[in-house]
Enzyme design. Structure first.
Site, mmCIF file in Angstrom:
data_model
loop_
_atom_site.group_PDB
_atom_site.id
_atom_site.type_symbol
_atom_site.label_atom_id
_atom_site.label_comp_id
_atom_site.label_asym_id
_atom_site.label_seq_id
_atom_site.Cartn_x
_atom_site.Cartn_y
_atom_site.Cartn_z
ATOM 1 C CG ASP A 221 -4.425 -41.491 68.517
ATOM 2 O OD1 ASP A 221 -5.380 -42.625 68.432
ATOM 3 O OD2 ASP A 221 -3.650 -41.250 67.849
ATOM 4 C CG HIS A 244 -9.176 -41.565 68.461
ATOM 5 N ND1 HIS A 244 -8.037 -40.931 67.174
ATOM 6 C CD2 HIS A 244 -9.459 -40.505 69.241
ATOM 7 C CE1 HIS A 244 -8.479 -39.939 67.537
ATOM 8 N NE2 HIS A 244 -8.853 -39.078 68.512
#
Length: 473
Positions: A221, A244
């Site tokens: 993430d 991310h």
């Protein structure tokens, strides 16, 4: 600018020296070894209570105390290390802290290792292995699962140093800094597979005066996620990817929400990440804001969205369809960002129609896609670009779509004369909005200033490709 960067480096060095000086490393008079309180370094015996007892003894010391964890593996279930403590406290870890393979063993508290209400704390070294694979599989299967645990969390802690820590396979976020002041994170390494859900590297929220330097973040993430109420966050020498990216947000999930301000990311490398530098907010009403942000000296290597603002964040289209984000974004600077995009569109500014982005600045941006110049797209944004900007900036002039609808319905000639009429009409509209009694007349001084502005805008727009000019209108 070189002087400014030098000053920033000096201030950071002074801050780090100050933080280290708080702990008087050479004068630590009391050492508490977890082995003496019953911990076993075999990686199999539950050492949770031994660690808690060691902490209690160190925390109650009237002089600077060290909680010492020697080499070896120590099995820990959920553990809370609570303050306030009587003096400065150092946690020196040479071994590996291991979570149970049974992910239910950590319960539903949301934490594995938690430091709460502790001031003047240093955590040096150590490796955390949260054994997260079983939990990720449970989440992916759709079965009933616990809420998951963040590997190490600092809540309501002040004057904290976290240095040399490594963490692997966290169930959720590796490192959380929540409601803290004056925290220095140095030389941490955080790893989880790129398909592991919600395994953010570092999450900062509700905190002031956090510095993150020398971090290697490879996660499933966000490498760094920045939540509401974050102020004066400085990040440098960051390596991100997979993951991310570095994300401010998501913000605006709540109606009443604190803003994010004074955030700097400098000297960073993104490799194969889904995003580079990102600001995202829910598409729903909110009092939140983002202001005074600097992203500079950044290298992108095959990054899907190197630069992105997404104010229409709405997972699964639930709770915010057809709504505009209330989060106000302003004074965001992107400087010296270069490298390659994994997608044709390297720069995306999708700002709120009800609260357009303001003061967005691009300086010396060079992003390519497959050895060609990448593209950009902009909605509801205003700002400037200077230096070499590739892809060409599309945020030269902000114009509300509603104010241009009447012109978009006809096939307009984009001559200088037509552009003048369009821009003058918009200025008159803005004048009458700001001062309803002014009508459609200019005063003499304003007319001269606006005429000069018109000429500059028209000259610039006349040099742009026709398709970009049409995008603006």
């Amino acid at each position: 600018m070189a002087i400014i960067n030098h000053c920033c480096s000096c201030l950071l060095l002074i801050f780090l020296l100050f933080m280290i000086s708080l702990f008087g490393l050479s004068n630590a008079a009391a050492t508490y070894n977890v082995m003496k309180y019953g911990a076993k370094a075999d990686g199999k015996t539950d050492s949770t209570q031994a660690f808690v007892k060691t902490w209690a003894a160190a925390c109650s010391s009237a002089q600077t105390a060290t909680m010492y964890v020697p080499k070896g593996g120590f099995l820990l279930k959920a553990a809370v290390f609570r303050g306030p403590c009587k003096s400065k406290i150092i946690v020196q870890i040479y071994g590996t802290l291991i979570a149970p393979t049974d992910y239910w063993a950590l319960g539903n508290s949301g934490h594995w290792i938690l430091f709460i209400k502790v001031n003047r704390l240093a955590v040096f070294g150590g490796r955390l292995d949260a054994k997260g694979a079983g939990f990720w599989a449970c989440r992916k299967s759709g079965k009933s699962c616990p809420v998951g645990a963040r590997s190490i969390t600092f809540n309501w802690a002040n004057d904290v140093v976290i240095s040399g820590l490594s963490s692997v396979n966290s169930q959720l976020t590796h490192l959380v800094i929540n409601s803290c002041n004056n925290v220095a994170v140095q030389n941490v390494e955080l790893y989880a597979p790129d398909d592991s859900p919600n395994t953010d590297g570092i999450h900062v929220q509700g905190s002031t005066g956090v510095t993150i330097t020398g971090a290697t973040l490879m996660t499933g993430d966000d490498c760094v996620s920045i939540g509401p109420g974050t102020k004066n966050l400085y990040m440098s020498n960051i390596r991100c990817g997979p993951g991310h990216g570095v994300s401010i947000g998501s913000l605006g999930r709540a109606v009443n929400e604190a803003g994010v301000q004074n955030v700097t990311l400098t000297n960073a490398v993104f490799t194969g990440s889904d995003n580079g530098v990102r600001i995202k907010s829910w598409a729903r009403p909110s009092t939140g804001f983002v202001t005074n942000i600097l992203f500079q000296n950044i290298m992108m290597r095959n990054v899907k969205n190197p630069i992105i603002i997404d104010q229409n964040y709405c997972p699964h289209n639930q709770g915010c369809p057809n709504q505009g984000s209330g989060v106000k974004i302003s004074q965001v600077t992107y400087k010296n960002i270069q490298g390659t995009s994994a997608t044709a569109e390297a720069v995306t500014f999708d700002c709120s129609p009800s609260n357009p982005c303001r003061g967005i600045r691009l300086h010396d941006i060079k992003l390519t896609y497959l050895n060609k110049v990448a593209t950009s797209s902009c909605n509801n944004i205003g700002g400037t670009s200077t230096g070499v900007v590739m892809p060409r900036s599309c945020n030269v002039l902000y114009v509300k779509k509603s104010e241009c609808t009447q012109f978009a319905r006809t096939e307009m000639s984009y001559s200088q004369r037509t552009l003048k009429r369009v821009i003058r009409s918009l200025i008159l509209t803005l004048n009458s909005t700001n001062d309803p009694g002014a009508g459609s007349s200019y005063d003499k001084d304003a007319g001269v200033a606006e005429e000069a502005m018109l000429n500059l805008v028209v000259a610039y727009m006349a040099s742009l490709p026709s398709q970009l000019t049409r995008r603006l209108f």
